[in-house]
Write a protein that holds these residues in place. Sequence first.
Motif, mmCIF file in Angstrom:
data_model
loop_
_atom_site.group_PDB
_atom_site.id
_atom_site.type_symbol
_atom_site.label_atom_id
_atom_site.label_comp_id
_atom_site.label_asym_id
_atom_site.label_seq_id
_atom_site.Cartn_x
_atom_site.Cartn_y
_atom_site.Cartn_z
ATOM 1 N N ASP A 55 -27.141 -29.037 147.633
ATOM 2 C CA ASP A 55 -25.699 -28.568 147.654
ATOM 3 C C ASP A 55 -25.573 -27.759 149.072
ATOM 4 O O ASP A 55 -24.513 -27.923 149.617
ATOM 5 N N ALA A 56 -26.437 -27.402 149.910
ATOM 6 C CA ALA A 56 -26.210 -26.884 151.225
ATOM 7 C C ALA A 56 -26.122 -27.935 152.250
ATOM 8 O O ALA A 56 -25.017 -27.959 153.132
ATOM 9 N N TRP A 57 -26.559 -29.122 151.789
ATOM 10 C CA TRP A 57 -26.283 -30.259 152.862
ATOM 11 C C TRP A 57 -24.972 -30.762 152.618
ATOM 12 O O TRP A 57 -24.176 -31.379 153.493
ATOM 13 N N LYS A 58 -24.274 -30.738 151.266
ATOM 14 C CA LYS A 58 -23.102 -31.218 150.938
ATOM 15 C C LYS A 58 -22.025 -30.279 151.467
ATOM 16 O O LYS A 58 -21.070 -30.566 151.920
ATOM 17 N N MET A 59 -22.441 -28.892 151.556
ATOM 18 C CA MET A 59 -21.349 -27.911 152.184
ATOM 19 C C MET A 59 -21.230 -28.306 153.733
ATOM 20 O O MET A 59 -20.318 -28.403 154.246
ATOM 21 N N PHE A 60 -22.593 -28.639 154.211
ATOM 22 C CA PHE A 60 -22.451 -29.015 155.872
ATOM 23 C C PHE A 60 -21.709 -30.367 156.068
ATOM 24 O O PHE A 60 -20.917 -30.261 157.033
ATOM 25 N N GLY A 61 -21.784 -31.414 154.969
ATOM 26 C CA GLY A 61 -20.758 -32.331 155.020
ATOM 27 C C GLY A 61 -19.259 -31.848 155.044
ATOM 28 O O GLY A 61 -18.636 -32.460 155.878
ATOM 29 N N GLN A 134 -24.332 -18.101 147.662
ATOM 30 C CA GLN A 134 -24.875 -19.471 148.053
ATOM 31 C C GLN A 134 -25.543 -19.206 149.167
ATOM 32 O O GLN A 134 -26.763 -20.078 149.269
ATOM 33 N N PHE A 135 -25.278 -18.835 150.358
ATOM 34 C CA PHE A 135 -26.100 -18.808 151.433
ATOM 35 C C PHE A 135 -27.212 -17.839 151.299
ATOM 36 O O PHE A 135 -28.469 -18.293 151.651
#
Length: 144
Positions: A55-61, A134-135
């Motif tokens: 989910d964190a990687w998706k947020m980065f995208g 989330q963070f």
Amino acid sequence: FFDVAHCHTVMNHVPDTQKLLTEIKRVLKPGGILGSRELISSSVVMGPDFKLLGDAWKMFGKRLDANDGHGDMGSEIKSAFAEVGFSIVRATALFESLSSDDDRKFMYDMFEDIILEPETIQSDIDRGLATSDQFVEWRSALDA
């Protein structure tokens, strides 16, 4: 003129990839080579908590996209090269399993630098890309 140009996750961050590629093509010698390795952020998986870190990687995208970048440029790269007139375009994909102690340290540091960077967290929260909770969860999952 240059014989070779190389981009490593550059086009993910550049709003006008066509302008970038046109300029690279302009300065390459005839027959010159452009190599590029671009991220497909929606395809990155990390463990041990695959869901949270994914989910964190998706947020980065989404962050890249919100900044007029291209979070999944790796999946668009072949057509982007062809659109500016590169005549021989070959695309490959790489799946890496980074599992040594050095690999884990590299990924931890990179994740911390690009996703958990204090200067960008508040901006991500303000833009609705993620919540402060989330963070906190992502930090815990990364530390695990």
